[in-house]
Design a protein around this motif. Structure first.
Motif, short mmCIF file in Angstrom:
data_model
loop_
_atom_site.label_atom_id
_atom_site.label_comp_id
_atom_site.label_asym_id
_atom_site.label_seq_id
_atom_site.Cartn_x
_atom_site.Cartn_y
_atom_site.Cartn_z
N GLN A 261 0.74 -1.02 0.01
CA GLN A 261 0.18 -0.21 -0.07
C GLN A 261 0.86 1.27 -0.19
O GLN A 261 0.69 2.22 -0.79
CB GLN A 261 -0.81 -0.02 1.32
N VAL A 262 1.86 1.12 0.92
CA VAL A 262 2.71 2.45 1.20
C VAL A 262 3.72 2.64 -0.33
O VAL A 262 3.55 3.95 -0.89
CB VAL A 262 3.96 2.10 2.16
N ILE A 263 3.99 1.66 -0.95
CA ILE A 263 4.81 2.00 -2.23
C ILE A 263 3.59 2.18 -3.35
O ILE A 263 3.98 3.47 -4.18
CB ILE A 263 5.12 0.50 -2.86
N ILE A 264 2.51 1.71 -3.28
CA ILE A 264 1.47 2.23 -4.23
C ILE A 264 1.19 3.72 -4.30
O ILE A 264 1.06 4.51 -5.19
CB ILE A 264 0.26 1.47 -4.49
N SER A 265 0.89 3.98 -2.88
CA SER A 265 0.49 5.53 -2.68
C SER A 265 1.58 6.45 -3.00
O SER A 265 1.30 7.45 -3.29
CB SER A 265 -0.19 5.61 -1.29
N GLU A 266 2.85 6.01 -2.61
CA GLU A 266 4.04 6.88 -2.83
C GLU A 266 4.29 7.01 -4.32
O GLU A 266 4.78 8.30 -4.69
CB GLU A 266 5.31 6.50 -1.85
N PHE A 267 4.21 6.02 -4.93
CA PHE A 267 4.45 5.94 -6.38
C PHE A 267 3.24 6.66 -7.10
O PHE A 267 3.67 7.85 -8.10
CB PHE A 267 4.60 4.60 -7.07
N LYS A 268 2.20 6.98 -6.62
CA LYS A 268 1.03 7.37 -7.20
C LYS A 268 1.36 8.88 -7.06
O LYS A 268 1.10 9.83 -8.01
CB LYS A 268 -0.19 7.01 -6.60
N GLN A 269 2.02 9.41 -5.81
CA GLN A 269 1.94 10.84 -5.68
C GLN A 269 2.69 11.55 -6.42
O GLN A 269 2.48 12.56 -6.81
CB GLN A 269 2.62 11.05 -4.35
#
Ligand code: ATP
Ligand code: MG
Length: 413
Positions: A261-269
């Motif tokens: 989740q953390v990776i997806i959200s940081e990449f998305k940003q």
């Protein structure tokens, strides 16, 4: 308060399912500061459940009962408790409306036994079921309080978190709250983390600090008892700052966060995208990433390049490189990451190649795993030497690959 947990279900006694409800409730109750003294399991049998209720009522003030709230004949928790407490069963209007609505929406015929799911003990506090049909409830009698929950964890967990916790907090004699925060670490072992925090753990009073190793990561649970949540958070702040100073580089998230989740959200940003080439993990990284809602903005896809033929023909790894260094090598890991990011047009490429066992591969030892990360034309490779059986090596390799990616991205190396 003395609490105990009774799980009802013949499936549990036959070993067909594991009593994860007791584990979940115990963990939650410990965090709330409510001591649990017994766990029991009873089959779907009214007489034996009655015996258990007699025993539990004599020794505990809070009795948590899970399972047997469903529509079928073997679901007899409410009926048994009703005759045990002499409290009649009455229809809960809200629950009945939910059940009727559920069947109307699906255009399915409602049977008489479905109506049984809307029955509750008279005078009970109702815990609505937002992910199923049977409501949970709390029944207060002179001698103790019974809390009833449906068996399926997908119903019990949200119901407990949303309705039972506030109910239990409201019952406390003092008006204090117990508040917990979980810090999640990856890339550091439990003993290393404990060593670095030893003096803090030894001196702990409030908040209490409890390390726990679980599924290839370590967590630290801080728990404070204070007048309000804001006070508890204030009390925790100093400890959190100190923990961050010592092991902050491994801290990837809080409470229910997962690495994916953390990776997806940081990449998305940052509008970054990712493609993976998985050999020995066989798609596990893709499965972890796609378990996150909204992953498609970031995760473009994966190539499960298990055979050398696929590595060569689809991922363009030169035959000569495979022969010279072997499929499990730093060189191949780097090239896989580079090529997959190019093929998919992704900002980052992530690759895994290794030996999951049980036997050696190309003379390489079991547990040797290379993780390649490619970004902006540069690639880096990390070497792991993992222990365990095939399944745990694959699981750890996938988890560690995500950790390596997160770390790489975070530190900008
Ligand atoms: P349902 O309406 O689904 O029948 P119920 O409240 O009657 O719910 P049970 O019939 O006892 O609950 O169990 C239903 C399912 O819930 C079980 O098949 C199992 O998958 C899960 N379950 C029940 N008890 C437990 C438990 N103690 N730990 C984990 N899972 C459980
Ligand atoms: Mg049932």
């Amino acid at each position: 308060m003395k609490a105990e947990i009774i799980a009802v279900g013949t499936e549990l006694l036959l070993g067909q399912i594991v009593n994860t409800n007791a584990q979940f409730l115990s963990e939650q109750l410990a965090a709330l500061g409510i001591p649990v003294y017994f766990h029991s399991v009873v089959g779907d049998n009214a007489e034996r459940l009655q015996q258990q209720l007699t025993l539990s009522t004599a020794r505990s003030s809070l009795i948590f009962i899970t399972g047997g709230l469903g529509p079928t004949k073997d679901d007899l928790t409410k009926e048994t408790l009703s005759s045990f407490t002499n409290l009649p069963l009455v229809v809960d209007r809200q629950a009945m409306e939910n059940i009727e609505h559920y069947f109307a929406q699906r255009q399915r015929r409602m049977t008489e036994n479905n109506r049984r799911q809307a029955l509750v003990l008279e005078g009970a506090t109702i815990f609505p079921n937002e992910t199923g049909l049977a409501p949970g409830m709390a029944i207060e009698t002179k001698s103790c309080t019974y809390l009833l929950f449906p068996g399926p964890p997908s119903e019990l967990i949200p119901m407990f978190e949303r309705y039972a916790i506030p109910y239990l907090q409201g019952k406390r004699a003092d008006s204090s709250v117990v508040h917990s925060k979980v810090m999640r670490f990856c890339g550091i072992g439990e003993s290393e983390l404990e060593t670095r925090l030893q003096d803090l753990i030894e001196q702990q009073t409030s908040p209490t600090i409890a390390p726990l190793a679980k599924e290839d990561e370590v967590t630290l649970r801080l728990t404070s008892r204070a007048r309000s949540i804001a006070d508890a958070e204030a009390e925790m702040r100093e400890v959190i700052d100190e923990v961050r100073k010592r092991v902050g580089e491994y801290l990837y998230g809080w409470d229910q966060d997962t690495l994916e989740q953390v990776i997806i959200s940081e990449f998305k940003q940052r509008a970054y995208t990712l493609a993976t080439a998985e050999s020995c993990t066989g798609g596990r990284i893709g499965a972890l990433l796609t378990s996150v809602h909204g992953a498609s903005d970031v995760f473009l896809g994966s190539m499960i390049c298990y055979s050398n033929q696929v590595k060569r023909e689809l991922l363009q790894i030169p035959q000569q490189m495979l022969e010279q260094y072997g499929a499990v090598s730093e060189q191949v890991a780097a090239r896989l990451a580079e090529n997959v990011s190019q093929m998919f047009g992704a900002t980052f490429g992530l690759s895994v190649t290794g030996v999951a066992g049980p036997s050696m591969l190309e003379d390489q030892p079991v547990g040797l795993v290379y993780i390649g990360i490619s970004h902006a034309g540069q690639s880096t490779v990390q070497t792991l030497r993992l222990a365990g059986d095939r399944e745990s090596i694959q699981r750890r390799a996938a988890k560690y690959a995500l950790y390596a990616l997160w770390n790489h991205f975070r530190t900008g190396q």
